[in-house]
Design an enzyme around this catalytic site. Structure first.
Site, PDB file in Angstrom:
ATOM      1  N   ASP A 170      -8.002  -8.704 -34.616  1.00  0.00           N
ATOM      2  CA  ASP A 170      -8.349  -7.294 -35.080  1.00  0.00           C
ATOM      3  C   ASP A 170      -9.880  -7.321 -34.791  1.00  0.00           C
ATOM      4  O   ASP A 170     -10.343  -8.177 -33.929  1.00  0.00           O
ATOM      5  CB  ASP A 170      -8.312  -7.584 -36.617  1.00  0.00           C
ATOM      6  CG  ASP A 170      -8.710  -8.862 -37.226  1.00  0.00           C
ATOM      7  OD1 ASP A 170      -9.359  -9.533 -36.680  1.00  0.00           O
ATOM      8  OD2 ASP A 170      -8.537  -8.783 -38.438  1.00  0.00           O
ATOM      9  N   ASP A 220      -7.612 -10.306 -50.943  1.00  0.00           N
ATOM     10  CA  ASP A 220      -6.655  -9.322 -51.451  1.00  0.00           C
ATOM     11  C   ASP A 220      -5.287  -9.374 -50.721  1.00  0.00           C
ATOM     12  O   ASP A 220      -4.377  -8.490 -50.859  1.00  0.00           O
ATOM     13  CB  ASP A 220      -7.151  -7.784 -51.174  1.00  0.00           C
ATOM     14  CG  ASP A 220      -7.212  -7.506 -49.720  1.00  0.00           C
ATOM     15  OD1 ASP A 220      -6.988  -8.346 -48.884  1.00  0.00           O
ATOM     16  OD2 ASP A 220      -7.528  -6.235 -49.463  1.00  0.00           O
ATOM     17  N   HIS A 263      -4.608  -9.964 -47.563  1.00  0.00           N
ATOM     18  CA  HIS A 263      -4.505  -9.413 -46.156  1.00  0.00           C
ATOM     19  C   HIS A 263      -4.381 -10.333 -45.229  1.00  0.00           C
ATOM     20  O   HIS A 263      -4.874 -11.527 -45.136  1.00  0.00           O
ATOM     21  CB  HIS A 263      -5.293  -8.235 -45.706  1.00  0.00           C
ATOM     22  CG  HIS A 263      -6.791  -8.805 -45.404  1.00  0.00           C
ATOM     23  ND1 HIS A 263      -7.904  -8.355 -46.094  1.00  0.00           N
ATOM     24  CD2 HIS A 263      -7.474  -9.683 -44.453  1.00  0.00           C
ATOM     25  CE1 HIS A 263      -8.989  -8.979 -45.686  1.00  0.00           C
ATOM     26  NE2 HIS A 263      -8.524  -9.763 -44.899  1.00  0.00           N
ATOM     27  N   GLU A 265      -4.046  -4.335 -44.807  1.00  0.00           N
ATOM     28  CA  GLU A 265      -4.588  -4.368 -46.104  1.00  0.00           C
ATOM     29  C   GLU A 265      -3.254  -4.128 -47.027  1.00  0.00           C
ATOM     30  O   GLU A 265      -2.160  -3.688 -46.690  1.00  0.00           O
ATOM     31  CB  GLU A 265      -5.584  -3.329 -46.577  1.00  0.00           C
ATOM     32  CG  GLU A 265      -6.771  -3.253 -45.671  1.00  0.00           C
ATOM     33  CD  GLU A 265      -7.836  -4.422 -46.000  1.00  0.00           C
ATOM     34  OE1 GLU A 265      -7.135  -5.514 -46.879  1.00  0.00           O
ATOM     35  OE2 GLU A 265      -9.022  -4.526 -45.923  1.00  0.00           O
TER      36      GLU A 265
END
Ligand code: GLP
Length: 263
Positions: free
Chosen positions: A66, A135, A137, A142
């Protein structure tokens, strides 16, 4: 899903050893590299092995997961810069063999399609290293991401921008709002996946990943549907796992199992 609970240093060694073995049998293996603090001990252990001549990346290639959108080339927080400093420059990859999505591209959607093509043209990823966000991810997929997604332009969740502000001198406004990320579908195409998580800040995400329901709220849970993933966690990251003792028992008994060839 295999769950291995060990120290951060041992995890680095174990994963580095598996990658080294892969490169011994397949010198042109395609690696999937993650940025972030989680894989650093793996990279340290690989750099040590490389300096001792025990492993070579001279015929290998790699793809990162990413990138932030909008950071200029060479920005210290750009993942392209980070992976170069943390790992690529410390071993003997040949120039041009490590690719990243270009978050400064004029046409981001074309860039995502190019990235997918480049991975496919390389024959797919043999060994993917993953971290996990607090979270849940993986890469920058996400909560709410499609499980079938391919490389795409994404919007960072506030939790991720808060977590990653530490790399931007604590200034959340400096953390980009958008990213390019391999999709969950792209990641699941890898032939082998190893996820590393350390520290109590990851304990809830690890609990969801290993023992929670598969849910868009915790994107990493899609790995429960993946056949060959090993999750390496330290004691702190494993602290909320209901079945932690069972995972330890499985790992301890593994050497006494018949080898697959005996079945
Ligand atoms: C970032 C990256 C992920 C990484 C995660 C965890 O947002 N996009 O690929 O796995 O955060 O990072 P760390 O290992 O530093 O906790």
């Amino acid at each position: 899903m295999d769950v291995i609970i060990d120290t951060a240093d041992s995890i680095g060694d174990l994963v580095a050893e598996e990658i080294s073995q892969l490169l011994r049998t397949k010198s042109d293996a395609v690696l999937g590299l993650a940025t972030g603090s989680s894989p650093l001990r793996i990279y340290d252990a690989l750099a040590d092995r490389s300096s001792r001549g025990e492993v070579t990346f001279a015929h290998a290639s790699a793809f990162t997961l990413d990138e932030y959108v909008g950071l200029p080339d060479g920005h210290p927080c750009s993942y392209r810069t980070v992976i170069h400093e943390d790992f690529v420059a410390r071993v003997d990859f040949q120039p041009g063999t490590v690719d990243s999505p270009d978050g400064a591209a004029a046409d981001l959607h074309t860039e995502c399609a190019r990235y997918e093509r480049r991975i496919a043209d390389a024959g797919g990823i043999d060994f993917q290293i993953l971290g996990i966000g607090t979270d849940g991810h993986i890469a920058f997929n996400e909560p709410g991401s499609s499980f079938a997604s391919r490389t795409h332009v994404g919007t960072l969740a506030m939790q991720t921008r808060l977590d990653n502000a530490r790399f931007f001198d604590g200034d959340i406004d400096a953390v980009p709002r958008h990213c390019l990320t391999q999709g969950l579908g792209t990641i699941l195409d890898a032939r082998r996946i190893v996820l590393v998580a350390t520290g109590d800040v990851k304990a809830e995400a690890v609990r969801q990943l290993v023992e929670g329901s598969v849910s868009a709220l915790w994107p990493a849970t899609i790995l429960q549907h993946y056949p060959a993933v090993t999750v390496y966690v330290d004691e702190a990251a494993a602290s909320l796992l209901t079945l932690a003792d069972y995972y330890r028992e499985i790992a301890a008994l593994k050497p006494s199992l018949p080898s697959p060839a005996a079945f």
